[in-house]
Motif scaffolding. Structure first.
Motif, PDB file in Angstrom:
ATOM      1  N   ILE A  66       0.594  -1.445  -0.515  1.00  0.00           N
ATOM      2  CA  ILE A  66       0.184   0.222   0.041  1.00  0.00           C
ATOM      3  C   ILE A  66       1.128   1.119  -0.226  1.00  0.00           C
ATOM      4  CG2 ILE A  66      -2.092   0.960   1.405  1.00  0.00           C
ATOM      5  CD1 ILE A  66      -2.509  -1.580   2.296  1.00  0.00           C
ATOM      6  N   ASP A  67       2.082   1.077   0.823  1.00  0.00           N
ATOM      7  CA  ASP A  67       2.577   2.931   0.768  1.00  0.00           C
ATOM      8  C   ASP A  67       3.751   2.428  -0.517  1.00  0.00           C
ATOM      9  OD1 ASP A  67       4.923   0.776   0.669  1.00  0.00           O
ATOM     10  OD2 ASP A  67       5.454   0.841   2.472  1.00  0.00           O
ATOM     11  N   GLY A  68       3.383   1.480  -1.407  1.00  0.00           N
ATOM     12  CA  GLY A  68       4.037   1.969  -2.526  1.00  0.00           C
ATOM     13  C   GLY A  68       5.349   1.090  -2.998  1.00  0.00           C
ATOM     14  N   THR A  69       5.984   0.517  -2.298  1.00  0.00           N
ATOM     15  CA  THR A  69       6.996  -0.275  -1.935  1.00  0.00           C
ATOM     16  C   THR A  69       7.324  -1.640  -2.487  1.00  0.00           C
ATOM     17  OG1 THR A  69       6.691  -1.358   0.735  1.00  0.00           O
ATOM     18  CG2 THR A  69       7.991   1.030   0.108  1.00  0.00           C
ATOM     19  N   TYR A  70       7.345  -2.489  -2.478  1.00  0.00           N
ATOM     20  CA  TYR A  70       7.743  -3.407  -2.508  1.00  0.00           C
ATOM     21  C   TYR A  70       8.036  -5.305  -2.023  1.00  0.00           C
ATOM     22  CZ  TYR A  70       6.971  -1.722  -7.639  1.00  0.00           C
ATOM     23  OH  TYR A  70       5.655  -1.034  -9.041  1.00  0.00           O
ATOM     24  N   LEU A  71       7.099  -5.598  -2.192  1.00  0.00           N
ATOM     25  CA  LEU A  71       7.392  -7.151  -1.093  1.00  0.00           C
ATOM     26  C   LEU A  71       7.845  -7.735  -2.468  1.00  0.00           C
ATOM     27  CD1 LEU A  71       7.054  -8.349   1.198  1.00  0.00           C
ATOM     28  CD2 LEU A  71       5.012 -10.020   0.146  1.00  0.00           C
ATOM     29  N   GLN A  72       9.689  -8.423  -2.490  1.00  0.00           N
ATOM     30  CA  GLN A  72      10.334  -9.360  -3.162  1.00  0.00           C
ATOM     31  C   GLN A  72       9.909 -10.952  -3.033  1.00  0.00           C
ATOM     32  OE1 GLN A  72      12.198  -7.536  -5.205  1.00  0.00           O
ATOM     33  NE2 GLN A  72      11.234  -5.996  -3.942  1.00  0.00           N
ATOM     34  N   PRO A  73      10.116 -11.373  -4.312  1.00  0.00           N
ATOM     35  CA  PRO A  73       9.419 -12.923  -3.842  1.00  0.00           C
ATOM     36  C   PRO A  73      10.824 -13.521  -3.556  1.00  0.00           C
ATOM     37  CG  PRO A  73      10.378 -11.670  -6.538  1.00  0.00           C
ATOM     38  CD  PRO A  73      10.466 -11.157  -5.764  1.00  0.00           C
ATOM     39  N   ASN A  74      11.769 -13.678  -2.950  1.00  0.00           N
ATOM     40  CA  ASN A  74      12.085 -14.680  -2.212  1.00  0.00           C
ATOM     41  C   ASN A  74      10.968 -14.517  -1.221  1.00  0.00           C
ATOM     42  OD1 ASN A  74      14.518 -15.161  -3.945  1.00  0.00           O
ATOM     43  ND2 ASN A  74      15.510 -13.718  -3.038  1.00  0.00           N
ATOM     44  N   GLU A  75      10.985 -13.770  -0.735  1.00  0.00           N
ATOM     45  CA  GLU A  75       9.989 -13.465   0.542  1.00  0.00           C
ATOM     46  C   GLU A  75       8.609 -14.018   0.698  1.00  0.00           C
ATOM     47  OE1 GLU A  75       9.925 -10.417   3.363  1.00  0.00           O
ATOM     48  OE2 GLU A  75      11.193  -8.713   1.965  1.00  0.00           O
ATOM     49  N   PHE A  76       7.814 -14.020  -0.456  1.00  0.00           N
ATOM     50  CA  PHE A  76       6.823 -14.924  -0.760  1.00  0.00           C
ATOM     51  C   PHE A  76       6.161 -15.807  -2.036  1.00  0.00           C
ATOM     52  CE2 PHE A  76       6.610 -11.148  -3.720  1.00  0.00           C
ATOM     53  CZ  PHE A  76       5.775 -11.808  -5.155  1.00  0.00           C
ATOM     54  N   ILE A  77       7.160 -16.006  -2.511  1.00  0.00           N
ATOM     55  CA  ILE A  77       6.964 -17.305  -3.188  1.00  0.00           C
ATOM     56  C   ILE A  77       7.507 -18.790  -2.507  1.00  0.00           C
ATOM     57  CG2 ILE A  77       8.328 -19.162  -5.196  1.00  0.00           C
ATOM     58  CD1 ILE A  77       6.643 -16.529  -6.298  1.00  0.00           C
ATOM     59  N   PRO A  78       8.352 -18.717  -1.795  1.00  0.00           N
ATOM     60  CA  PRO A  78       8.105 -19.845  -1.001  1.00  0.00           C
ATOM     61  C   PRO A  78       7.130 -20.157  -0.437  1.00  0.00           C
ATOM     62  CG  PRO A  78      10.337 -19.180  -0.714  1.00  0.00           C
ATOM     63  CD  PRO A  78       9.357 -17.756  -1.457  1.00  0.00           C
ATOM     64  N   VAL A  79       6.646 -19.361   0.740  1.00  0.00           N
ATOM     65  CA  VAL A  79       5.664 -19.350   1.305  1.00  0.00           C
ATOM     66  C   VAL A  79       4.423 -20.364   0.654  1.00  0.00           C
ATOM     67  CG1 VAL A  79       3.772 -17.863   2.606  1.00  0.00           C
ATOM     68  CG2 VAL A  79       6.283 -17.591   2.561  1.00  0.00           C
ATOM     69  N   ALA A  80       3.996 -19.438  -0.741  1.00  0.00           N
ATOM     70  CA  ALA A  80       2.798 -19.491  -1.138  1.00  0.00           C
ATOM     71  C   ALA A  80       3.633 -21.162  -2.011  1.00  0.00           C
ATOM     72  CB  ALA A  80       2.757 -18.602  -3.157  1.00  0.00           C
ATOM     73  N   GLU A  81       4.707 -21.283  -2.462  1.00  0.00           N
ATOM     74  CA  GLU A  81       4.855 -22.765  -3.191  1.00  0.00           C
ATOM     75  C   GLU A  81       4.135 -23.748  -2.067  1.00  0.00           C
ATOM     76  OE1 GLU A  81       8.925 -22.295  -3.833  1.00  0.00           O
ATOM     77  OE2 GLU A  81       8.139 -22.348  -6.431  1.00  0.00           O
ATOM     78  N   SER A  82       4.816 -23.409  -0.830  1.00  0.00           N
ATOM     79  CA  SER A  82       4.262 -23.981   0.490  1.00  0.00           C
ATOM     80  C   SER A  82       2.743 -24.013   1.300  1.00  0.00           C
ATOM     81  CB  SER A  82       5.328 -24.367   1.842  1.00  0.00           C
ATOM     82  OG  SER A  82       5.210 -23.303   2.042  1.00  0.00           O
TER      83      SER A  82
END
Ligand code: C2E
Ligand code: CA
Ligand code: CA
Ligand code: CA
Length: 280
Positions: A66-82
């Motif tokens: 929401i603040d315009g910054t980005y969440l990087q894939p290394n933080e959420f791809i592994p979570v989404a995979e599991s």
């Protein structure tokens, strides 16, 4: 002390609880991003030594906060995979990329391939082939522009089905890259067994090479020679300096990707970059 404390006693440390909460928080962010159109795809240009142009690009997902910054894939791809969320998330990523290819006719800017990362969960799904072909049909995209990047991982359950899917998609004109080669789990068997046309040398391996590791040098040289002898091209990833570029070029790699040229860029910045560099 009773001596033989129960073996199925679960010790939940504060650290474990923090991780679980963090996983749940990230999971929630992913769901919210999908619902609110905040899944963005950025594109990193890939330089082609033979043509002296940027002839391909890798699609890399980001989640806009929401603040315009980005969440990087290394933080959420592994979570989404599991959690299994990687499937709907990948659908959103692929739709975004295909819509981009369609809307801006990137092939007219000299882009021959857009590389999409493929999670093993997608690749070993029995419906993967039909799903991809349907997407290409929906967006009226020439399958030959799509390159899927696969990584060899231990979480692969059915190599047979992945192989089957790759074969079928290859018959329809798609091509494949073996990603992260030299990062640890990668294996030369993949080059022989699977229909891959490109091997991507991982940054970790190149960095070892640049540090003058004799072992890394031997591996890199052998892989390049072996790949070239069977018609497979090589991408050097994570190239950051002129010196690294020169070294990889002298080694005979075919493509260079890295911050030396550009970081992954949002759609419009990417188009500007390609226009400025390919059409001059
Ligand atoms: P990857 O597939 O190995 O992607 C390359 C990563 O290296 C990207 O990180 C890219 O920004 C970064 N990179 C490129 N050039 C340089 C450089 O010169 N120096 C350094 N230090 N880094 C460089 P990113 O975008 O953070 O993605 C991280 C990983 O997340 C990817 O690694 C990939 O495994 C995964 N990922 C990203 N997008 C997707 C996606 O759409 N689907 C799936 N399944 N995974 C994705
Ligand atoms: Ca990749
Ligand atoms: Ca990679
Ligand atoms: Ca990687």
């Amino acid at each position: 002390n009773k001596g033989n404390s129960s073996t199925n006693e679960v010790v939940v440390t504060a650290e474990t609880m923090k991780n679980i909460r963090r996983q749940k928080d990230i999971e929630k962010l992913v769901i919210e991003a999908m619902e609110n159109d905040r899944v963005e795809v950025h594109y990193q240009p890939i330089f082609n030594i033979a043509t002296n142009t940027f002839s391909s690009a890798e699609a890399l997902v980001r989640i806009k906060l929401i603040d315009g910054t980005y969440l990087q894939p290394n933080e959420f791809i592994p979570v989404a995979e599991s959690s299994g969320r990687i499937i709907p998330l990948s659908d959103a990523i692929y739709r975004s990329a295909l819509s981009f290819i369609k809307s801006y006719h990137v092939e007219r800017l000299g882009i021959q391939h857009i590389e999409l990362n493929l999670s093993v969960k997608q690749g070993e799904s029995p419906t993967f082939t039909t799903k991809i072909l349907q997407l290409l049909e929906d967006y009226q995209i020439n399958p030959e522009i799509i390159n899927l990047e696969i990584t060899e991982t231990s979480s692969l359950r059915s190599k047979e089905r992945l192989h089957e899917n790759m074969k079928k998609l290859e018959e329809h004109g798609l091509c494949f890259s073996l990603d992260d080669f030299g990062s640890g789990s990668s294996n030369l068997n993949y080059i022989i067994d699977m229909p891959v046309s490109i091997v991507k040398l991982d940054k970790l391996l190149s960095d070892e090479y640049f540090k003058n590791s004799e072992k890394a040098k031997a591996i890199v040289n052998a892989v390049i020679e072996m790949a070239h002898s069977i018609g497979i091209k090589i991408v050097a990833e994570g190239i950051e300096t002129q010196e690294e570029f020169d070294t990889m070029k002298a080694l005979g790699v075919d493509y260079i990707q890295g911050f030396f040229f550009s970081k992954p860029l949002p759609e419009h910045e990417f188009l500007k970059f390609i226009q400025n560099n390919n059409l001059k």
